[in-house]
Design a protein around this motif. Structure first.
Motif, PDB file in Angstrom:
ATOM      1  N   LEU A 115      62.893  42.569  -7.896  1.00 43.97           N
ATOM      2  CA  LEU A 115      62.165  42.528  -6.749  1.00 43.97           C
ATOM      3  C   LEU A 115      61.720  41.393  -6.221  1.00 43.97           C
ATOM      4  O   LEU A 115      61.829  40.831  -5.013  1.00 43.97           O
ATOM      5  CB  LEU A 115      61.092  43.440  -6.908  1.00 43.97           C
ATOM      6  N   LYS A 116      61.328  40.479  -7.116  1.00 40.95           N
ATOM      7  CA  LYS A 116      60.858  39.230  -6.809  1.00 40.95           C
ATOM      8  C   LYS A 116      62.082  38.360  -6.272  1.00 40.95           C
ATOM      9  O   LYS A 116      61.871  37.574  -5.189  1.00 40.95           O
ATOM     10  CB  LYS A 116      60.175  38.239  -8.048  1.00 40.95           C
ATOM     11  N   PRO A 168      69.852  41.319  -0.041  1.00 43.21           N
ATOM     12  CA  PRO A 168      68.654  41.302  -0.655  1.00 43.21           C
ATOM     13  C   PRO A 168      67.774  42.590  -0.357  1.00 43.21           C
ATOM     14  O   PRO A 168      67.025  42.879  -1.237  1.00 43.21           O
ATOM     15  CB  PRO A 168      68.165  40.250  -0.339  1.00 43.21           C
ATOM     16  N   ILE A 169      67.948  42.998   0.912  1.00 44.18           N
ATOM     17  CA  ILE A 169      67.483  44.376   1.196  1.00 44.18           C
ATOM     18  C   ILE A 169      67.510  45.498   0.269  1.00 44.18           C
ATOM     19  O   ILE A 169      66.782  46.203  -0.099  1.00 44.18           O
ATOM     20  CB  ILE A 169      67.345  44.561   2.550  1.00 44.18           C
ATOM     21  N   LYS A 190      62.466  36.782  -2.588  1.00 46.16           N
ATOM     22  CA  LYS A 190      62.627  35.103  -2.372  1.00 46.16           C
ATOM     23  C   LYS A 190      63.935  35.062  -1.380  1.00 46.16           C
ATOM     24  O   LYS A 190      63.849  34.263  -0.702  1.00 46.16           O
ATOM     25  CB  LYS A 190      62.866  34.543  -3.633  1.00 46.16           C
ATOM     26  N   ASN A 191      64.966  35.661  -1.873  1.00 43.86           N
ATOM     27  CA  ASN A 191      66.514  35.360  -1.376  1.00 43.86           C
ATOM     28  C   ASN A 191      66.142  35.766   0.055  1.00 43.86           C
ATOM     29  O   ASN A 191      66.978  35.318   1.122  1.00 43.86           O
ATOM     30  CB  ASN A 191      67.419  36.029  -1.933  1.00 43.86           C
ATOM     31  N   LEU A 192      65.430  37.049   0.595  1.00 45.00           N
ATOM     32  CA  LEU A 192      65.525  37.415   1.960  1.00 45.00           C
ATOM     33  C   LEU A 192      64.722  36.525   2.591  1.00 45.00           C
ATOM     34  O   LEU A 192      64.875  36.311   3.653  1.00 45.00           O
ATOM     35  CB  LEU A 192      64.766  39.033   1.937  1.00 45.00           C
ATOM     36  N   PHE A 229      66.705  48.909  -4.636  1.00 46.01           N
ATOM     37  CA  PHE A 229      67.054  49.365  -6.022  1.00 46.01           C
ATOM     38  C   PHE A 229      65.813  48.847  -6.992  1.00 46.01           C
ATOM     39  O   PHE A 229      65.644  49.555  -8.109  1.00 46.01           O
ATOM     40  CB  PHE A 229      68.306  48.521  -6.337  1.00 46.01           C
ATOM     41  N   SER A 230      65.307  47.611  -6.753  1.00 42.04           N
ATOM     42  CA  SER A 230      64.489  47.100  -7.671  1.00 42.04           C
ATOM     43  C   SER A 230      63.031  48.072  -7.849  1.00 42.04           C
ATOM     44  O   SER A 230      62.380  48.262  -8.740  1.00 42.04           O
ATOM     45  CB  SER A 230      64.105  45.762  -7.312  1.00 42.04           C
ATOM     46  N   LEU A 231      62.737  48.519  -6.586  1.00 49.85           N
ATOM     47  CA  LEU A 231      61.372  49.429  -6.644  1.00 49.85           C
ATOM     48  C   LEU A 231      61.839  50.610  -7.282  1.00 49.85           C
ATOM     49  O   LEU A 231      61.020  51.429  -7.637  1.00 49.85           O
ATOM     50  CB  LEU A 231      61.231  49.673  -5.057  1.00 49.85           C
TER      51      LEU A 231
END
Length: 433
Positions: free
Chosen positions: A85-86, A69-70, A90-92, A75-77
């Motif tokens: 990113l959400k 998730p990190i 959430k998973n992190l 990658f999402s940023l």
């Protein structure tokens, strides 16, 4: 110049971007097997920290799925994929809470609550931890985008060390030490944040396409938020690194001062204690025989500045009663640090001693009174009547080349029963002699 630039071109060996994003998304989720693997890895890491085993801690870091998730957040940023990113955040969050709960439960139930060096190393993060997380994240980001993943991924998992800080935070909660908890959580946050930022930079450097259109104003706002978070993370770590550097310099200066002013002059130090974090730093010493008058003590305190020991007070303990109490307290404190391993070894040695004969006098008497049975060996063995019943028997195995009379062997057996105060004695001839 062009050839040099090509040498450092990250596009060589790059995996297709669709495949990379597919892998990143697949590793984000913490459900089912991933959650079980994480919980087991946390228990393994907690055991490693509890028994101070570096190898066990490394093993736990290798099997941990926390990086997923990190990296997904990075990658999402980089692609402005806010749905991803959400999901990553959430998973992190789920992974972090589960890890804290499992480690807290383990240390709450563990009978060994002593803080080992591996635990203490995760309670005071500094700028070096930032550097490790950042460059480890860069390596991880590069490796994820390659066709051949190679060795970097396991190395990044070990170097960035996400598991031990979480376990240390759980330990802090279990023993009620908020300083340990906050220090460990701060280290974990540093690692997560800078792995994410370095992944974000790799995504930008490789020019991954934006998933959503973002206007310049919003892009600037995101960049500003990241910059503020960078400052928030960096300032405390710089301060902690500076404090660590000053403490080490203080320790070196104290060692130099003691060496020059006491040890080299033949004075034996029997007690030493330093206080660095107090308002006025202190050095407490006690010597074996030397006694100082007031003028000598003042002169020694004046010399502290020659060793860059400013704002420091030297105390020479010369009251034998107080000194004895402090030394005994220090010895008692040190005795509590005897590891379970040392106790186990000692117990095994004690148990082994019950099955061996180290009585040289007994061996000499047997050799003198019964020379015809030499050479021989003697020891104890357990004889089991059934699984719940056994007794210890003394066995003497002789390898004599002569034919020893039965009467002589009986006399030796009776003598050993009286000598060893044990009625269970057996004399056996070695069939190979």
């Amino acid at each position: 110049m062009i050839k040099i630039l090509r040498t450092f071109n990250l596009h060589f060996g790059e995996e297709s971007r669709e495949k990379v994003m597919e892998d990143v998304k697949a590793n984000i989720s913490f459900k089912g097997a991933n959650l079980w693997v994480l919980a087991c890895a946390i228990v393994i890491a907690s055991v490693g920290l509890n028994v101070n085993s570096t190898a066990v801690i490394i093993g736990a870091m290798l099997i941990s799925p926390l990086m997923g998730p990190i990296v997904g957040a990075g990658f999402s940023l980089g692609t402005y994929d806010f749905d991803l990113l959400k999901k990553s955040a959430k998973n992190l969050g789920v992974a972090t809470l589960v890890s804290l709960f499992v480690s807290f439960l383990y240390f709450l139930l563990s009978p060994f609550k002593e803080a080992q060096s591996e635990l203490l190393a995760r309670t005071a993060p500094n700028i070096y931890d930032v550097l490790i997380a950042f460059f480890g994240g860069l390596v991880g980001g590069i490796a994820i985008t390659r066709k051949e993943k190679g060795n970097p991924i396991p190395g990044v998992a070990i170097a960035t060390a996400l598991m031990p800080p979480l376990c240390t935070a759980g330990y802090g909660l279990a023993i009620g030490n908020l300083a340990y908890f906050s220090g460990a959580i701060y280290l974990y946050t540093i690692n997560c944040f800078f792995i994410c930022i370095s992944t974000f930079l790799i995504v930008k450097l490789l020019k991954y396409p934006k998933v959503k259109f973002v206007d310049q104003a919003r892009e600037k706002r995101i960049t500003r938020i990241i910059s503020v978070l960078l400052v928030i993370m960096l300032v405390p770590s710089f301060y902690l690194a500076y404090s660590l550097l000053q403490e080490r310099k203080f320790a070196q200066n104290v060692s130099q001062f003691i060496e020059k002013e006491f040890t080299s002059k033949g004075h034996t130090i029997i007690f030493e204690r330093t206080q660095f974090n107090s308002r006025v730093k202190k050095i407490e010493l006690a010597l074996l025989s030397k006694r100082f008058n007031a003028a000598e003590l003042k002169d020694l305190n004046d010399r502290l500045e020659n060793y860059n020991l400013t704002n420091t007070e030297l105390l020479i303990r010369q009251d034998s009663t107080d000194l004895k109490r402090d030394i005994l307290a220090e010895i008692s404190k040190q005795s509590q640090h005897v590891s379970e391993k040392d106790i186990t070894i000692q117990n095994l040695r004690n148990e082994l001693s019950t099955y061996t004969f180290n009585d040289k006098e007994l061996i000499q008497e047997i050799t003198t009174l019964f020379p015809e049975i030499s050479p021989f060996s003697i020891g104890k063995q357990l004889v089991f009547i059934n699984p719940d019943s056994s007794y210890a028997e003394v066995v003497l195995l002789h390898s004599s080349k002569k034919n020893v009379a039965d009467a002589e062997l009986k006399r030796l057996s009776d003598w050993l029963k009286i000598k060893l105060k044990n009625q269970q004695v057996k004399i056996v001839a070695d069939p190979n002699s």
